[in-house]
Design an enzyme around this catalytic site. Sequence first.
Site, PDB file in Angstrom:
ATOM      1  N   HIS A  87      10.243  -4.364   4.988  1.00 42.07           N
ATOM      2  CA  HIS A  87      10.598  -2.949   4.899  1.00 42.07           C
ATOM      3  C   HIS A  87      10.740  -2.324   6.274  1.00 42.07           C
ATOM      4  O   HIS A  87      10.134  -2.787   7.236  1.00 42.07           O
ATOM      5  CB  HIS A  87       9.640  -2.137   4.019  1.00 42.07           C
ATOM      6  N   HIS A  94       0.826  -1.208   0.000  1.00 48.18           N
ATOM      7  CA  HIS A  94       0.000   0.000   0.000  1.00 48.18           C
ATOM      8  C   HIS A  94       0.868   1.269   0.000  1.00 48.18           C
ATOM      9  O   HIS A  94       0.459   2.301   0.519  1.00 48.18           O
ATOM     10  CB  HIS A  94      -0.959  -0.017   1.198  1.00 48.18           C
ATOM     11  N   HIS A 144      -1.936   4.037   9.913  1.00 49.01           N
ATOM     12  CA  HIS A 144      -0.551   4.406  10.213  1.00 49.01           C
ATOM     13  C   HIS A 144      -0.437   5.603  11.155  1.00 49.01           C
ATOM     14  O   HIS A 144       0.629   6.221  11.233  1.00 49.01           O
ATOM     15  CB  HIS A 144       0.192   4.697   8.913  1.00 49.01           C
ATOM     16  N   GLU A 175       3.599  -5.874   9.057  1.00 50.55           N
ATOM     17  CA  GLU A 175       2.366  -5.681   8.278  1.00 50.55           C
ATOM     18  C   GLU A 175       1.867  -6.989   7.657  1.00 50.55           C
ATOM     19  O   GLU A 175       0.740  -7.042   7.151  1.00 50.55           O
ATOM     20  CB  GLU A 175       2.574  -4.622   7.184  1.00 50.55           C
TER      21      GLU A 175
HETATM   22  C1  DHB Z   1       6.155   2.947   2.459  1.00 50.47           C
HETATM   23  C2  DHB Z   1       5.676   1.683   2.817  1.00 50.47           C
HETATM   24  C3  DHB Z   1       4.598   1.564   3.689  1.00 50.47           C
HETATM   25  O1  DHB Z   1       4.067   0.366   4.102  1.00 50.47           O
HETATM   26  C4  DHB Z   1       3.968   2.697   4.183  1.00 50.47           C
HETATM   27  O2  DHB Z   1       2.909   2.545   4.985  1.00 50.47           O
HETATM   28  C5  DHB Z   1       4.448   3.963   3.841  1.00 50.47           C
HETATM   29  C6  DHB Z   1       5.526   4.083   2.979  1.00 50.47           C
HETATM   30  C7  DHB Z   1       7.315   3.125   1.527  1.00 50.47           C
HETATM   31  O3  DHB Z   1       8.007   2.152   1.198  1.00 50.47           O
HETATM   32  O4  DHB Z   1       7.540   4.258   1.079  1.00 50.47           O
HETATM   33 FE    FE Z   2       2.510   0.618   5.632  1.00 54.40          FE
END
Ligand code: DHB
Ligand code: FE
Length: 280
Positions: free
Chosen positions: A193, A12, A59, A240
């Site tokens: 991530h 997302h 978030h 997540e």
């Molecule tokens: C990014 C990834 C995410 O899951 C999010 O909530 C906000 C930003 C990213 O990789 O930029």
């Molecule tokens: Fe996210």
Amino acid sequence: MAKIIGGITTAHIPAIGVAMDKGLENEPYYRDLFAIYPPIREWLEEEKPDIAVLFYNDHGLEMFLDKKPTFAIGCAPEYENADEGWGIKPIPPVTGETELSWHIVNHLIENDFDPTVCQDIKVDHGATVPLTLLWPNFTYKGIKVIPISINCERHPMPKPSRSLAFGKAIGDAIRCWDKDSKVVLLGTGGLSHQLDGPRAGILNAEFDNWCMDKIVSDPEAICQYSNVELVEKGGAQMVEIAMWLAMRGCIEGEVEERMRNYVSPISNTAVGVQLLIPKD
Ligand code: DHB
Ligand code: FE
């Protein structure tokens, strides 16, 4: 009775929404990522679900660190976008399905889950980016959406096994709803991530692909890891995957993996996308 016709996992990342707005889908950076979405959209066109049950994480828009429900369910007639990441996009609100929302809430509480009930809530990129990816040009207006959020922002977070069990209970609720509706499930976020801190930028393709395999064949295997272990393996936001587990938990028994894509990195994130069909 309501029927679950499939489940879709997708990232997302806000930058993906911006790339769509700017028509960058065929740019070399984005081409491999966007390649998977037209076939998934075709499947959605053919299957015509009435309702999308969408697992996302807030978030910090409505549920900041000071008030953080572990599990929360949208029970509103509509959900306005208020994602602030790249400036608030003036997109039409998402339409809710309050009758099924309340049915799910009642079923959950009868089955020992205690979600927060949200009758007035705005949604962020966790919900709007997947919806605009899967139903572009505001065509998500053609379906009803139930946003269900899982805390992925502050510890303590639900154990992976709890998110899977939460999904199982929601799947049971959907299956015993006496309306002939077709329901598609969306598990958003992930995979590896980390957006900030000394380990920002960490990615783990091997673990991501293992998780994608297990989401198909053995989601319980992912639950062997604690949230801290998930963070160690795939960064702070690897948690997540809770939304993927909840989505998968909704589907009883085996699934066929109809489509898969894995592209890493896009922005800071390894993007996994899957289309799963219940074998029944
Ligand atoms: C990014 C990834 C995410 O899951 C999010 O909530 C906000 C930003 C990213 O990789 O930029
Ligand atoms: Fe996210």
